[in-house]
Design an enzyme around this catalytic site. Structure first.
Site, PDB file in Angstrom:
ATOM      1  N   TRP A 100      13.532   3.733  42.655  1.00 24.11           N
ATOM      2  CA  TRP A 100      14.374   5.165  42.761  1.00 24.11           C
ATOM      3  C   TRP A 100      15.700   4.927  42.151  1.00 24.11           C
ATOM      4  O   TRP A 100      15.842   6.193  41.418  1.00 24.11           O
ATOM      5  CB  TRP A 100      14.349   5.930  43.988  1.00 24.11           C
ATOM      6  CG  TRP A 100      12.918   5.784  44.466  1.00 24.11           C
ATOM      7  CD1 TRP A 100      12.359   5.408  45.632  1.00 24.11           C
ATOM      8  CD2 TRP A 100      11.821   6.813  43.989  1.00 24.11           C
ATOM      9  NE1 TRP A 100      11.074   5.744  45.750  1.00 24.11           N
ATOM     10  CE2 TRP A 100      10.547   6.630  44.788  1.00 24.11           C
ATOM     11  CE3 TRP A 100      11.854   7.732  42.966  1.00 24.11           C
ATOM     12  CZ2 TRP A 100       9.417   7.241  44.274  1.00 24.11           C
ATOM     13  CZ3 TRP A 100      10.674   8.335  42.858  1.00 24.11           C
ATOM     14  CH2 TRP A 100       9.566   8.189  43.535  1.00 24.11           C
ATOM     15  N   ASP A 170      21.531   9.491  47.326  1.00 29.23           N
ATOM     16  CA  ASP A 170      20.223  10.079  47.341  1.00 29.23           C
ATOM     17  C   ASP A 170      19.506   9.104  48.901  1.00 29.23           C
ATOM     18  O   ASP A 170      19.653   8.240  49.300  1.00 29.23           O
ATOM     19  CB  ASP A 170      19.292   9.246  46.499  1.00 29.23           C
ATOM     20  CG  ASP A 170      17.716   9.746  46.679  1.00 29.23           C
ATOM     21  OD1 ASP A 170      17.371  10.123  47.578  1.00 29.23           O
ATOM     22  OD2 ASP A 170      17.084   9.217  45.620  1.00 29.23           O
ATOM     23  N   LYS A 194      10.225  12.944  54.222  1.00 21.36           N
ATOM     24  CA  LYS A 194      10.157  11.804  55.049  1.00 21.36           C
ATOM     25  C   LYS A 194      10.725  12.220  56.493  1.00 21.36           C
ATOM     26  O   LYS A 194       9.742  12.082  57.466  1.00 21.36           O
ATOM     27  CB  LYS A 194      11.287  11.058  54.641  1.00 21.36           C
ATOM     28  CG  LYS A 194      11.286  10.819  53.056  1.00 21.36           C
ATOM     29  CD  LYS A 194      10.179   9.922  52.493  1.00 21.36           C
ATOM     30  CE  LYS A 194      10.179   9.730  51.199  1.00 21.36           C
ATOM     31  NZ  LYS A 194       8.988   8.911  50.425  1.00 21.36           N
TER      32      LYS A 194
END
Length: 365
Positions: A100, A170, A194
């Site tokens: 990511w 992030d 999540k």
């Protein structure tokens, strides 16, 4: 129907109590005769939901008053480009700790006139350990990190010093699961799927002095326009914001982030202890960089991994297959994942290991 233990990295497990509240509100929200999914985003009912969601998140994360909270769309992936478009003026710094991070770097490199430098990387050791992050000079507009890597299973649980340069994070996979000081960051962003709720909404927490640094940005990608409109420049992801509010209420009732972090550490410790004491399973991640929420483990034998995953599924433990770039298994233990599921997984690991060792001894004899 009996529920399974869902180890998915996202969309992830949600508390049954929250799901039951959603079920109750689905046909008529607070006696309105309308589903929560049918509420106008301009209605007083939805405005109350939005206000409560922001207030609860501010309380849970102790967000200072000089930070704006935005509920946006597009997932964390849209933030990969929205962030540098808004905050990147000349030069930005990134720390590469996995898949990511690399995607975020690739998107930032698409911004015209912006120099993107990778100041630290763990790519050379296959992302199994966090790199040392150097202090950077004021010439950078921000330093970007990924606090938790869902695929590789590493995390920054202690935030690196960044001097006077704004730190951007992030936090998609560990927001609200570990305690962080919001004031240590200039901006935090996180996809919801999540620990916050269903997919479809992204939280952005941004310090006010970082808003409006650049002009003539596309309206949907401009933090100033989004902040000035209260996250309602267009129709917001109303259902996802409603579900997030319920998740925030659930977490507050549980005792907040400090309490859930304690529970998450207990869950992770149980699984890591089983992995580290095993003669069959092992963790590819260095102990000093291990995630609390995403725990990859392998046997080193792809066929054994497949067999273990199959047996786990037969016992109601699903989505344990590791990411294709890592292989093996991955247990994602987000906030709503129960300890009982970890106990069941550990028990299966021990049973499976005993059977494998028994077969090997039989073959040798």
């Amino acid at each position: 129907m009996e529920r399974v233990y869902n180890f998915s990295a996202g969309p992830a497990i949600m508390p049954v109590s929250v799901l039951k509240t959603i079920q109750k509100d689905l046909l008529s929200y607070q006696g309105s005769g309308m589903s929560v999914m049918e509420l106008s985003h301009r209605s007083s009912l939805f405005q109350s939901i939005m206000n409560d969601a922001e207030s609860l998140l501010r309380e849970l994360m102790t967000i200072p008053s000089n930070y704006k909270v935005l509920f946006l769309q597009g997932g964390a992936s849209l933030q990969f480009i929205m962030l540098p478009m808004n905050l990147g003026k000349t030069k930005v710094a990134y720390v590469n700790t996995g898949s990511w991070s690399e995607k975020a770097i690739e998107e930032a490199q698409k911004v015209d006139g912006l120099t993107v430098e990778v100041i630290a990387s763990s790519k050379e050791n296959n992302f199994i350990e966090n790199p040392e992050i150097p202090l950077v000079s004021k010439e950078y507009d921000y330093v970007h990190i990924t606090t938790n890597n869902t695929i590789e299973g590493t995390a920054f649980l202690n935030i690196p010093a960044n001097g006077e340069v704004s730190l951007v994070a992030d936090m998609s996979s560990n927001i609200l699961s570990s305690s962080y000081e919001v004031s240590d960051f200039g901006l935090i962003y996180a996809g919801a799927q999540k620990n916050i709720g269903p997919a479809g909404m992204t939280v952005v927490i941004v310090r006010e002095d970082l808003i409006g640094l650049k002009e003539n940005l596309p309206a949907m990608l401009d933090y100033k326009i989004q902040a000035d409109s209260g996250s309602m420049y267009n129709t917001p992801p109303t259902f996802a914001i409603y579900a997030a509010k319920l998740m925030f209420e659930w977490l507050k009732e549980l005792g907040g982030v400090a309490e859930i972090e304690k529970i998450n550490r207990e869950k992770a410790a149980m699984l890591y202890a089983a992995i580290d004491s095993s003669t069959l399973f092992y963790s590819p991640v260095s102990k000093n960089s291990r995630s609390l929420t995403n725990i990859p483990f392998v046997t080193g034998n792809a066929e054994l991994d497949k067999l273990f995953i199959k047996q786990a599924e037969s016992q109601g433990m699903i989505n344990l297959k590791g990411h294709r770039s890592v292989g093996g298994m991955r247990a994602s233990l987000y906030n709503a994942f129960p300890k009982e599921g970890v106990n069941k997984l550990v028990a299966l690991m021990k049973e499976f290991e005993t059977k494998v060792e028994g077969k090997e001894q039989h073959v040798r004899h």
